[in-house]
Design an enzyme around this catalytic site. Sequence first.
Site, short mmCIF file in Angstrom:
data_model
loop_
_atom_site.label_atom_id
_atom_site.label_comp_id
_atom_site.label_asym_id
_atom_site.label_seq_id
_atom_site.Cartn_x
_atom_site.Cartn_y
_atom_site.Cartn_z
N SER A 1 0.84 -1.22 0.00
CA SER A 1 0.00 0.00 0.00
C SER A 1 0.86 1.25 0.00
O SER A 1 0.54 2.25 0.62
CB SER A 1 -0.93 0.01 1.22
OG SER A 1 -1.71 -1.16 1.26
N GLY B 1 -4.79 0.47 -0.68
CA GLY B 1 -4.69 -0.65 -1.62
C GLY B 1 -5.02 -2.00 -1.04
O GLY B 1 -5.92 -2.70 -1.52
N GLU B 2 -4.29 -2.41 -0.02
CA GLU B 2 -4.42 -3.80 0.43
C GLU B 2 -5.59 -4.02 1.36
O GLU B 2 -6.22 -5.07 1.37
CB GLU B 2 -3.15 -4.21 1.19
CG GLU B 2 -1.90 -4.24 0.38
CD GLU B 2 -0.71 -4.41 1.30
OE1 GLU B 2 -0.32 -5.55 1.53
OE2 GLU B 2 -0.18 -3.39 1.80
#
Lengths: 486, 343
Positions: free
Chosen positions: B88, B291-292
């Site tokens: 991320s 992101g993750e």
Amino acid sequence: MPELKMPEPLHVVGRSVQRSDAAAHVTGRTRYAGDYTFPGMLHLRMVRSPVHHAMIRAVDLSRAERVPGFVRALTWRDVPHNVYTILGLIGVEPEEEFVLAQDRVRYKGEPIVAIVAETEAAALEAVAQVRLDLEELPAVFDVEEALQPDAPIVTHWGSNAFMFEGHPCRRVRFGDVEAGFAQADHIVEAVYNSSPIEHAPTETTGCVAVPEADGRFTVYTNTQALYFSLDNTAIILQVAGKRLHFVGGTVGGGFGGKVDVIVEPIATLAAMKTGRPVRYVFSRSEEMQVSSTRSAWRIRIRDGVMRDGRIVARKVTSYADSGAYSRQTPYALTKHAANAAGPYAIPNVSIDAYCVFTNRTPSSAMRGFGVTMASYAIEVQMDRIAERVGVDPWTIRFVNAYRNGDMKPHRKLAEDATLIETMQAAAALVGHELTDEQRAMTSAPRSPGPEGSPGGEAAAAGSRAAGAPASAGAPAAPASTAEGVL
Amino acid sequence: MAKLRGTGIAAVNYPTGMNLGGDPSQALIHATTSGSFVVALSSTDLGQGLRTVIGQIAAETLGVAADEVVIDTADTDTGPHCMGTFASRATHRVGNAVKAAAEEARTALLEVAALELNAPVGGLVLDGFGNVLVAGDPGRCVRVAEVASKAQFEYGRTISGRGAYMKPKSPVDPETGAMDPDSTEAHACTIAEVEVDTETGQVAVLGIRSAYEVGRQVNPALVRGQIVGGAWMGMSHALYETTEPYYPNPDHKPKDFSEYVMPGPAELPEIDCVVLEVPSSTGPYGVKGVGEMTANSPIPAIVNAIYHACGVRVDDLPVTPEKILRGLEAKWATESAAAAGGR
């Protein structure tokens, strides 16, 4: 709710600008690594171990060499630096994975011989004609069995645990967890398991390596980390980095699976040995079976909880199944250890996180690296605690939520905490009625209020200085009773 | 046999960036003769929209429209080093590098514009639409395109910038685990609603609703894309996916998507979200990494919802129909034994 301070009016940041590659993606015009073709391009396919653990007695290439279209085979003797570790670039030791297996295979699917041929079909036919003489060895698949003294040893250093600076696990020690258990009204214990998971990218891992007229090699690749792949390839091939030119940037899904450096070194070596472009792109079954996975986890949590739901001690023992080699997994254990207590203020924490080697496909990085399964285990555990204590699942989380200024178990002060505000927004979204107290809470640093005042006890628990004995700053506990204690 | 409904909650935080630091990203920017800007990187776009987001950060800092920025990535001959797109980190790390490069390029641009406008550099502003203005004197302005052209052909100057960002590498104390494992933390809280069919063990996910706090959103549509995609992946992890269905037994490994089962569009629930923005102190314009983490909270929320629905806690992912049916059988056996004992 902390305020969003706009330093100045923004023009572009904060707007849903249409993505620059959208039209190319949806019309199929985006060029991915595997789309590159070159005149004279060869195809590389891998001979892989059919068993989980074996000594290699002999490899017979004679029939493969007679397959029409066969160009050459590469074995470990062709690889200049055959034993490596991807994380060697950031100082992680020891080197332990084999680019091509030497005398032993440690997982089913481990690469042994690379076949380069004029066509993919010829390469596959030659792979099928390679004769392996293997002596199977006992294999180990369970992380806790692997740590028993009589377990088959997977690694070359005599233990199935990765060593973290002298310890067989990544440790966190904060406060006094045993003292915390002693003062707790309830002990809540459970074991959480997960199985290996595939990244399942739309585009499988792959590259095309091209020899250039100036003696350099251009590698078109879908790696998530261009220089990381280049630098590892330079080490494995023992060439100066300037001889390699990596081109990429467009990846059809990564999720962590394309941080491993698996295809580029051997494809580039094949291009060097043949003087021709070489394409090595995983088939879907290779992506499913031999590309690395999300680690399977076993996470044991033991919590000491007060009657009102405050967690006063948390002990976590975690095992990540690294498979046969370390790849990125040791680093995941460190990230796991930093996050295994969850977003909660717990005054006494002990974490032992083991990176365990077994005879299966190596695991490696995947989205949520070391944290996804910690979050799963902790958040199911929170519901278990709520049920035991007799409060609702929202309350157990508000009671324990971390705040700015709290010392985390890894001894960093929390500074960007917004768990409380996020839960308040979620409650509003789903129409859950919070209590007045929950609505009034914020992530602002706790004021050192008198014990018993709203937030006062938890404040004492959360802001206690690092390393202080539990008895000094831990919340005053009601007398422990036998009721509900495991 | 019945279809039983339940809801479950999960709340998480997630760190931004490679956890111990030491993960640099760098960027180079230069103006073309027509006043566009090329950002050279070796960073990769995984499909999440990195090119677009980085272009927005560059355009914002340069003071030009987003479509005046070309992102040239990724090539190790032309793009400076980037550790990679993972953890991320890309919007945070590459964004910081690009912002620094754009600030340097913007200063170079304003220096040339100052010569053209015969005004001090400190009195110039970019309006975000391709014009340099003299503050407080709206009549005096010059197009960025004209400045770029004159920089090349009249002044012989470069309009360019270099940028780098790195959180220094930090050690872990092997005894206590003391460490600095993040650059900032993002947060999420998810409520899942499920329906468990007690005859088949099938779980239908009816809704995944979440609140996220992700710092400043550079591109809200792309943030929402991450949240919806992550919810799908989390649901898939919770109920469907594994390469070893009887782990730790390694048999029955799938070869393709007909054996490695994932939910399709028909199984997708309603996915809804609200996004809070509390800027981080370390990210460009206050960003954190989204992101993750979006796959994380849906997993325990779904598992908790299953327990709420049918009273079976499966502590072994994925929660397949087989495991639910075995759990229900065990639960019913216990209950009928208790009932018999009570009679």
